[in-house]
Design a protein around this motif. Sequence first.
Motif, short mmCIF file in Angstrom:
data_model
loop_
_atom_site.label_atom_id
_atom_site.label_comp_id
_atom_site.label_asym_id
_atom_site.label_seq_id
_atom_site.Cartn_x
_atom_site.Cartn_y
_atom_site.Cartn_z
N PHE A 45 0.83 -1.20 0.00
CA PHE A 45 0.00 0.00 0.00
C PHE A 45 0.87 1.25 0.00
N THR A 46 1.93 1.28 0.80
CA THR A 46 2.83 2.43 0.81
C THR A 46 3.50 2.61 -0.55
N ALA A 47 3.96 1.50 -1.13
CA ALA A 47 4.56 1.58 -2.46
C ALA A 47 3.55 2.08 -3.48
N SER A 48 2.29 1.69 -3.34
CA SER A 48 1.25 2.15 -4.28
C SER A 48 1.03 3.65 -4.16
N VAL A 49 1.08 4.17 -2.94
CA VAL A 49 0.90 5.62 -2.76
C VAL A 49 2.05 6.38 -3.43
N VAL A 50 3.28 5.90 -3.26
CA VAL A 50 4.42 6.55 -3.91
C VAL A 50 4.26 6.50 -5.43
N LEU A 51 3.86 5.34 -5.96
CA LEU A 51 3.66 5.21 -7.40
C LEU A 51 2.54 6.12 -7.89
N ALA A 52 1.47 6.25 -7.10
CA ALA A 52 0.36 7.12 -7.50
C ALA A 52 0.81 8.57 -7.61
N ILE A 53 1.64 9.01 -6.66
CA ILE A 53 2.15 10.39 -6.72
C ILE A 53 3.07 10.57 -7.92
N MET A 54 3.80 9.51 -8.28
CA MET A 54 4.71 9.61 -9.42
C MET A 54 3.98 9.70 -10.75
N ILE A 55 2.92 8.92 -10.92
CA ILE A 55 2.23 8.89 -12.22
C ILE A 55 1.14 9.94 -12.32
N LEU A 56 0.78 10.59 -11.21
CA LEU A 56 -0.28 11.60 -11.26
C LEU A 56 0.03 12.74 -12.22
N PRO A 57 1.22 13.34 -12.21
CA PRO A 57 1.47 14.43 -13.18
C PRO A 57 1.45 13.98 -14.62
N ILE A 58 1.83 12.73 -14.90
CA ILE A 58 1.80 12.24 -16.29
C ILE A 58 0.36 12.17 -16.78
N ILE A 59 -0.51 11.55 -15.99
CA ILE A 59 -1.91 11.43 -16.38
C ILE A 59 -2.56 12.80 -16.48
#
Length: 325
Positions: free
Chosen positions: A181-195
């Motif tokens: 879940f923590t890794a997913s939150v970090v990934l979500a923050i990383m891909i948010l600006p791309i989307i």
Amino acid sequence: MTTETGVEARAGTPARTAAPMGTGRAGDKVFAGAARGSGIAVLAIVAAIAAFLVWKAVPALRDNEANFLTAEEWNPNATPPEFGIAQLAFGTLVSSLLAMLMATPVAIGIALFISFYSPRRLASGLGYVVDLLAAVPSIVYGLWGLAFLSRHMEGISAFLNGALGWIPLFGGDSPGKNSIFTASVVLAIMILPIISSISREVFLQVPRANVEAALAIGATRWEMIRMAVLPYGRSGMIGASMLGLGRAMGETIAVAMVLTFVPGINWRILENGGATFAANIANSFAEASVTGRGALIASGLVLFVITLVVNMAARAVVARRKEFA
């Protein structure tokens, strides 16, 4: 003396001007050849990567004593070697899908706000900030997740465990801070600006006539977005989400720094432990033996195939929704 051009001019017909011979045709041929060559080069590079991965992975797969697709253990340096990708595939898919589910609604909301709600000066500044976040190196996100975010995830994990513990994914007795879940939150923050960046560009391509027509019949701003903007940009939003999913699946350093490796598949995403393809390659490659490196390359080949399948599925979904393009 009357010429053909003068007769046509007096009759109201525009005079014909001779085009330069060969200029346009030569340029078209050069451009067509360059475009065709670029497409062939991309296909050749992809085929070369796939051939290299297969060539390096086959010896390790021959020596493997476990089922490569279903085994959960990862011990390619043992004698005999035993390794499988079940846990790696589970961690990669779950963390990436969770990241996409968390990031996509927020990213689309940001894109809609910048495109239709914020003042023009504020919109330009916000757009610049979002584009800048997309260029931040992944190791920076990993360091931030390790030093700051993971320390504050225990409380959130405990809250989700207490509120949604009846769901298997959020169950467990010991929610921690270095979990999927923590890794997913970090990934979500990383891909948010791309989307968000891609969705914003798609929304700005909506024909102005559609927007003005919706407002002219008395629609509110949200009704205009729902009737004119979202249907037109649906394909673009799907493509942006799939691009973010591909980025999340292939992310290495950020996940490797946040996620603690614990053998075995664990369906409880709030508990410490897990593994992904990219993080396992980053953590294990330096100390791997010849067979171990072949096993890591084999896992990379599986990730390559999964990413290719995801992109093909995205293209199929986008192709089915071209009615508003």
